[in-house]
Design a protein around this motif. Structure first.
Motif, PDB file in Angstrom:
ATOM      1  N   GLY A 188      -6.017  -4.238   8.445  1.00 21.70           N
ATOM      2  CA  GLY A 188      -4.883  -4.791   7.946  1.00 21.70           C
ATOM      3  C   GLY A 188      -4.309  -3.763   6.836  1.00 21.70           C
ATOM      4  O   GLY A 188      -4.064  -4.022   5.556  1.00 21.70           O
ATOM      5  N   THR A 222      -8.275  -5.021   2.284  1.00 25.19           N
ATOM      6  CA  THR A 222      -7.707  -5.848   0.786  1.00 25.19           C
ATOM      7  C   THR A 222      -6.595  -6.829   0.951  1.00 25.19           C
ATOM      8  O   THR A 222      -5.687  -6.327   1.718  1.00 25.19           O
ATOM      9  CB  THR A 222      -7.194  -4.668   0.032  1.00 25.19           C
ATOM     10  N   CYS A 223      -6.860  -7.904   0.874  1.00 29.21           N
ATOM     11  CA  CYS A 223      -5.867  -9.141   0.999  1.00 29.21           C
ATOM     12  C   CYS A 223      -5.435  -9.184   2.203  1.00 29.21           C
ATOM     13  O   CYS A 223      -4.138  -9.212   2.665  1.00 29.21           O
ATOM     14  CB  CYS A 223      -4.723  -8.543  -0.233  1.00 29.21           C
ATOM     15  N   GLY A 232      -1.649  -2.623   6.264  1.00 27.56           N
ATOM     16  CA  GLY A 232      -0.144  -2.842   5.904  1.00 27.56           C
ATOM     17  C   GLY A 232       0.607  -1.706   5.730  1.00 27.56           C
ATOM     18  O   GLY A 232       0.788  -0.778   6.468  1.00 27.56           O
ATOM     19  N   ASP A 281      -3.486  -2.304  12.123  1.00 30.91           N
ATOM     20  CA  ASP A 281      -2.760  -3.547  11.848  1.00 30.91           C
ATOM     21  C   ASP A 281      -2.084  -4.264  12.915  1.00 30.91           C
ATOM     22  O   ASP A 281      -1.926  -3.668  13.907  1.00 30.91           O
ATOM     23  CB  ASP A 281      -1.535  -3.019  10.764  1.00 30.91           C
ATOM     24  N   ILE A 282      -1.721  -5.413  12.670  1.00 34.75           N
ATOM     25  CA  ILE A 282      -1.163  -6.185  14.049  1.00 34.75           C
ATOM     26  C   ILE A 282       0.301  -5.882  13.880  1.00 34.75           C
ATOM     27  O   ILE A 282       0.897  -6.048  15.090  1.00 34.75           O
ATOM     28  CB  ILE A 282      -1.473  -7.642  13.896  1.00 34.75           C
ATOM     29  N   ARG A 301      -8.245  -1.331  -6.230  1.00 35.09           N
ATOM     30  CA  ARG A 301      -8.368  -0.536  -4.743  1.00 35.09           C
ATOM     31  C   ARG A 301      -8.919   0.832  -5.160  1.00 35.09           C
ATOM     32  O   ARG A 301      -9.648   1.155  -4.241  1.00 35.09           O
ATOM     33  CB  ARG A 301      -6.746   0.132  -4.476  1.00 35.09           C
ATOM     34  N   MET A 357      -3.413  -3.135  16.319  1.00 35.91           N
ATOM     35  CA  MET A 357      -4.541  -3.973  16.878  1.00 35.91           C
ATOM     36  C   MET A 357      -4.968  -5.184  16.111  1.00 35.91           C
ATOM     37  O   MET A 357      -4.754  -5.121  15.087  1.00 35.91           O
ATOM     38  CB  MET A 357      -5.766  -3.001  16.949  1.00 35.91           C
ATOM     39  N   ASN A 358      -5.393  -6.155  16.929  1.00 35.31           N
ATOM     40  CA  ASN A 358      -5.430  -7.401  16.202  1.00 35.31           C
ATOM     41  C   ASN A 358      -6.958  -7.538  15.859  1.00 35.31           C
ATOM     42  O   ASN A 358      -7.941  -7.318  16.674  1.00 35.31           O
ATOM     43  CB  ASN A 358      -5.165  -8.634  17.196  1.00 35.31           C
ATOM     44  N   VAL A 359      -7.235  -7.653  14.775  1.00 41.36           N
ATOM     45  CA  VAL A 359      -8.734  -7.784  14.076  1.00 41.36           C
ATOM     46  C   VAL A 359      -9.443  -8.683  14.950  1.00 41.36           C
ATOM     47  O   VAL A 359     -10.501  -8.648  14.927  1.00 41.36           O
ATOM     48  CB  VAL A 359      -8.846  -8.059  12.526  1.00 41.36           C
ATOM     49  N   TYR A 412       7.667  -5.647   1.917  1.00 41.63           N
ATOM     50  CA  TYR A 412       6.266  -5.822   1.346  1.00 41.63           C
ATOM     51  C   TYR A 412       6.034  -5.037  -0.094  1.00 41.63           C
ATOM     52  O   TYR A 412       5.370  -5.678  -0.983  1.00 41.63           O
ATOM     53  CB  TYR A 412       5.306  -5.285   2.333  1.00 41.63           C
ATOM     54  N   MET A 457       4.616  -2.235  10.005  1.00 39.16           N
ATOM     55  CA  MET A 457       3.756  -2.122   8.759  1.00 39.16           C
ATOM     56  C   MET A 457       3.002  -0.645   8.835  1.00 39.16           C
ATOM     57  O   MET A 457       3.038   0.371   8.133  1.00 39.16           O
ATOM     58  CB  MET A 457       2.727  -3.024   8.509  1.00 39.16           C
ATOM     59  N   TRP A 502       4.526 -10.459  10.029  1.00 42.37           N
ATOM     60  CA  TRP A 502       4.582  -9.116   9.331  1.00 42.37           C
ATOM     61  C   TRP A 502       5.499  -8.027   9.568  1.00 42.37           C
ATOM     62  O   TRP A 502       5.723  -7.185   8.923  1.00 42.37           O
ATOM     63  CB  TRP A 502       3.059  -8.944   9.602  1.00 42.37           C
TER      64      TRP A 502
HETATM   65  C1  SAM Z   1      -0.960  -9.049   2.765  1.00 42.42           C
HETATM   66  S1  SAM Z   1      -0.959  -7.758   3.661  1.00 42.42           S
HETATM   67  C2  SAM Z   1      -2.305  -6.567   3.016  1.00 42.42           C
HETATM   68  C3  SAM Z   1      -1.880  -5.198   3.346  1.00 42.42           C
HETATM   69  C4  SAM Z   1      -2.722  -4.099   2.794  1.00 42.42           C
HETATM   70  N1  SAM Z   1      -4.322  -4.492   3.068  1.00 42.42           N
HETATM   71  C5  SAM Z   1      -2.669  -4.250   1.194  1.00 42.42           C
HETATM   72  O1  SAM Z   1      -3.866  -4.407   0.682  1.00 42.42           O
HETATM   73  O2  SAM Z   1      -1.450  -4.065   0.835  1.00 42.42           O
HETATM   74  C6  SAM Z   1      -1.662  -8.320   5.188  1.00 42.42           C
HETATM   75  C7  SAM Z   1      -1.920  -7.450   6.113  1.00 42.42           C
HETATM   76  O3  SAM Z   1      -2.640  -7.882   7.202  1.00 42.42           O
HETATM   77  C8  SAM Z   1      -2.131  -7.974   8.616  1.00 42.42           C
HETATM   78  N2  SAM Z   1      -2.767  -8.484   9.731  1.00 42.42           N
HETATM   79  C9  SAM Z   1      -2.531  -9.925   9.536  1.00 42.42           C
HETATM   80  N3  SAM Z   1      -2.944 -10.487  10.361  1.00 42.42           N
HETATM   81  C10 SAM Z   1      -3.724  -9.353  11.235  1.00 42.42           C
HETATM   82  C11 SAM Z   1      -4.583  -9.460  12.411  1.00 42.42           C
HETATM   83  N4  SAM Z   1      -4.811 -10.534  13.069  1.00 42.42           N
HETATM   84  N5  SAM Z   1      -4.864  -8.367  12.819  1.00 42.42           N
HETATM   85  C12 SAM Z   1      -4.698  -7.113  12.326  1.00 42.42           C
HETATM   86  N6  SAM Z   1      -3.944  -7.002  11.033  1.00 42.42           N
HETATM   87  C13 SAM Z   1      -3.492  -8.275  10.491  1.00 42.42           C
HETATM   88  C14 SAM Z   1      -0.577  -7.750   8.211  1.00 42.42           C
HETATM   89  O4  SAM Z   1       0.161  -7.451   9.315  1.00 42.42           O
HETATM   90  C15 SAM Z   1      -0.289  -7.145   6.986  1.00 42.42           C
HETATM   91  O5  SAM Z   1      -0.058  -5.850   7.239  1.00 42.42           O
END
Ligand code: SAM
Length: 202
Positions: free
Chosen positions: A46, A110-111, A48, A67-68, A30, A92-94, A14, A72, A7
């Protein structure tokens, strides 16, 4: 490649990559999600590049977003400032959040759960940090139910998961239930692939 690295690499592209989706209706989705966000302490998972910050209602809400990917988060910080929104942005990791249980009135994503390596664990964590009477709101794409289309998504997933890191065949509605939520509303936004889901902890 681990999720953080992937990411971080994606951060630069992105917004360009997601622009067609925004034009095709994501902006409206959204706005719909954040117009239904409850008052109180809100967690966006997340975040992003912070696209959703534009739609955060200001009144009676405090925002935290994780976000991880630090790259981002840099973009999200700039965008939140541009949108004049106050949000505590944290790397942070979810799957293993450091917030105490029952900290938030609402969580939103979202996504996101198409790309979290262990989506059920991430969703369990979302449930843990949510207050008992809290609300989770999701816009996620998922595997379509139809037999033929479902199989096509399974086949295409080999490419999407390897090339861009998204799983297009996740059964996210089922995963939300598996993680201990009750789905109280499910709206199909584009066929049964993109869905708006409201859920509460069981
Ligand atoms: C497809 S993007 C979506 C971004 C935003 N939510 C949007 O709607 O545009 C996925 C996001 O999830 C984050 N992500 C992926 N795995 C994650 C995790 N384990 N913990 C936290 N964030 C994570 C990624 O870094 C990325 O920013």
């Amino acid at each position: 490649m681990n999720a953080k690295k992937k990411w971080n690499r994606m951060a630069r592209f992105y917004d360009i990559w997601s622009a067609p989706m925004e034009m095709m209706g994501a902006k409206k989705w959204r706005l719909m999600l954040f117009s239904e966000i409850p008052e109180g302490n809100i967690l966006e998972i997340g975040v992003g590049t912070g696209i959703n910050t534009e739609y955060y209602p200001n009144e009676n809400r405090e925002y935290t977003a994780i976000d991880i990917s630090p790259k981002m988060l840099e973009k999200a910080k700039a965008r939140a400032e541009k949108n004049d929104k106050t949000v505590d942005l944290i790397e942070m990791n979810v799957e293993s959040m450091q917030f105490p249980s029952k900290s938030f009135d609402a969580v939103a994503a979202t996504c996101v759960f198409c790309s979290v390596p262990d989506p059920v664990q991430g969703l369990r964590e979302a449930r843990r940090v949510l207050k008992k009477d809290g609300m989770a709101l999701f816009i996620e794409h998922m595997r379509p139910g139809g037999r033929v289309l479902g199989k096509i998504f399974d086949i295409m997933n080999h490419a999407t998961s390897r090339l861009i890191g998204f799983n297009i065949n996740r059964r996210t509605a089922e995963n939300i239930r598996k993680a201990g939520f009750e789905i109280i509303e499910e709206r199909y936004l584009f066929r049964d692939i993109f869905r708006f889901i409201k859920a509460k902890p069981v």
